[in-house]
Design a protein around this motif. Structure first.
Motif, short mmCIF file in Angstrom:
data_model
loop_
_atom_site.label_atom_id
_atom_site.label_comp_id
_atom_site.label_asym_id
_atom_site.label_seq_id
_atom_site.Cartn_x
_atom_site.Cartn_y
_atom_site.Cartn_z
N ILE A 24 -42.60 59.59 -22.11
CA ILE A 24 -42.13 59.90 -21.01
C ILE A 24 -40.43 59.74 -21.13
N ILE A 25 -39.66 60.91 -20.96
CA ILE A 25 -38.27 60.77 -20.82
C ILE A 25 -38.09 60.94 -19.44
N ASN A 26 -37.34 59.86 -19.11
CA ASN A 26 -37.63 59.95 -17.32
C ASN A 26 -36.16 60.67 -16.94
N THR A 27 -36.02 60.51 -15.55
CA THR A 27 -35.09 61.24 -14.72
C THR A 27 -33.73 60.58 -15.22
N LYS A 28 -32.87 61.96 -15.75
CA LYS A 28 -31.41 61.68 -16.19
C LYS A 28 -31.22 61.06 -17.45
N VAL A 29 -32.42 60.86 -18.18
CA VAL A 29 -32.05 60.11 -19.41
C VAL A 29 -31.26 61.27 -20.53
N SER A 30 -30.46 60.54 -21.71
CA SER A 30 -29.89 61.41 -22.36
C SER A 30 -30.31 60.95 -23.84
N ILE A 31 -30.79 61.73 -24.68
CA ILE A 31 -31.27 61.59 -25.89
C ILE A 31 -30.56 62.27 -26.95
N ASP A 32 -29.62 61.54 -27.62
CA ASP A 32 -28.57 62.17 -28.43
C ASP A 32 -29.20 62.90 -29.89
N HIS A 33 -28.35 63.58 -30.77
CA HIS A 33 -28.83 64.20 -31.79
C HIS A 33 -29.63 63.35 -32.65
N ASP A 34 -30.74 63.65 -33.40
CA ASP A 34 -31.37 63.07 -34.72
C ASP A 34 -31.96 61.54 -33.94
N CYS A 35 -32.35 61.81 -32.91
CA CYS A 35 -32.93 60.57 -32.29
C CYS A 35 -34.63 60.70 -32.57
N CYS B 243 -31.50 55.94 -18.88
CA CYS B 243 -31.15 55.36 -20.37
C CYS B 243 -30.24 56.45 -20.88
N THR B 244 -29.28 55.86 -21.87
CA THR B 244 -28.45 56.87 -22.84
C THR B 244 -28.75 56.33 -24.30
N LEU B 245 -29.27 57.17 -25.11
CA LEU B 245 -29.51 56.85 -26.42
C LEU B 245 -28.42 57.71 -27.21
N ALA B 246 -27.55 56.97 -27.98
CA ALA B 246 -26.60 57.66 -28.96
C ALA B 246 -27.33 58.45 -29.93
N GLY B 247 -26.52 58.80 -31.17
CA GLY B 247 -27.20 59.60 -32.08
C GLY B 247 -28.03 58.55 -33.09
N GLY B 248 -29.14 59.40 -33.87
CA GLY B 248 -30.00 58.61 -34.82
C GLY B 248 -30.64 57.31 -34.35
N VAL B 249 -30.94 57.26 -33.03
CA VAL B 249 -31.89 56.10 -32.55
C VAL B 249 -33.08 56.26 -32.76
N THR B 250 -33.99 55.17 -33.23
CA THR B 250 -35.38 55.52 -33.17
C THR B 250 -36.06 54.23 -32.26
N VAL B 251 -37.07 54.93 -31.57
CA VAL B 251 -37.71 54.17 -30.70
C VAL B 251 -39.28 53.87 -31.04
#
Ligand code: JB3
Length: 217
Positions: free
Chosen positions: A134-145, A157-165
């Motif tokens: 689930i990538i919920n409302t107004k989430v930002s997933i940046d490059h290479d996540c 939520c805001t995930l900058a580049g190259g984040v792993t969850v």
């Protein structure tokens, strides 16, 4: 005409608040026709967001036998969504994606089956979104996540580049993660946290900066 359902009919598993959003998305996506909801509590004859409850989990195999082959799990609890995803996949269902037309998903991003992407979300270049996320409302997933199976990224939520969850992990509303951070599996990051260092599996962590508060079994 074969009795039963059409190739683009889809059923939704779960009939709560999250399901209402998924109904909205699938309706606006115009790829599928939502023909029913399977819910644990609500009974046949009831309606959720204008969609009839058509059964409970005991009827899932029957519907597949009637040629209703598309489904999406619309339950926020990651463990329950993971269990149901694997059960429906094993029966042979196609787990479909619900991606809101206002979401921006890079052409170089990969989104695997059963994933929901809500209004205003952004998935940037070369990101990998595995199944049943689930990538919920107004989430930002940046490059290479990389978002592994069954995780939930809550609104804002805001995930900058190259984040792993990791698998099954929940990032609460408004979490920020700086570039290159690895967050483990089946962990919970509290709402509003700022994650600036790696987080292991099976922990609850929160705060600014996020700190491990306790371990989950
Ligand atoms: O935070 C946001 C924007 N959304 C949350 C979402 C991600 O998770 C939302 O605010 C809630 O926290 C939660 O939404 P969800 O999962 O819709 O929660 P709830 O309103 O409690 O509805 C869960 C529904 O799933 C209920 O109708 C349950 O009866 C049903 N359910 C639970 N377990 C199940 C099962 N239905 C089936 N078919 N099978 C189950 O095992």
């Amino acid at each position: 005409m074969m009795a039963g359902y059409l190739y683009n009919d889809v059923m939704i598993i779960g009939g709560g608040g999250h399901a209402k959003v998924v109904v909205d998305i699938l309706t606006q996506q115009k790829t599928f026709t939502v023909v029913g909801i399977i819910d644990k509590q609500a009974g046949i004859g009831q309606y959720i967001a204008g969609i009839p409850i058509i059964g409970d989990d005991s009827s899932i195999e029957d519907f597949f036998g009637k040629n209703l082959i598309n489904a999406i799990i619309a339950i926020g609890d990651n463990k329950q969504r993971a269990y149901l995803y694997e059960r429906l996949r094993d029966i042979g269902y196609t787990l479909v994606n619900a991606i809101h037309p206002s979401a921006v998903v890079s052409p170089s991003a990969q989104v695997f089956s059963g994933t929901a992407i809500m209004p205003g979300a952004i998935v940037n270049a070369s990101s990998l979104i595995r199944e049943n996320v689930i990538i919920n409302t107004k989430v930002s997933i940046d490059h290479d996540c990389v978002l592994l199976e069954h995780c939930h990224i809550a609104p804002g939520c805001t995930l900058a580049g190259g984040v792993t969850v990791g698998q099954g992990t929940l990032l609460g509303a408004g979490v920020t993660v700086i570039p290159g951070i690895n967050i483990g599996a089946w962990s919970i990051i509290g709402a509003g946290s700022v994650v600036v260092s790696p987080i292991p599996d099976h922990v609850v962590a929160y705060g600014v900066p996020a700190k491990i508060i306790r371990y989950l079994d």
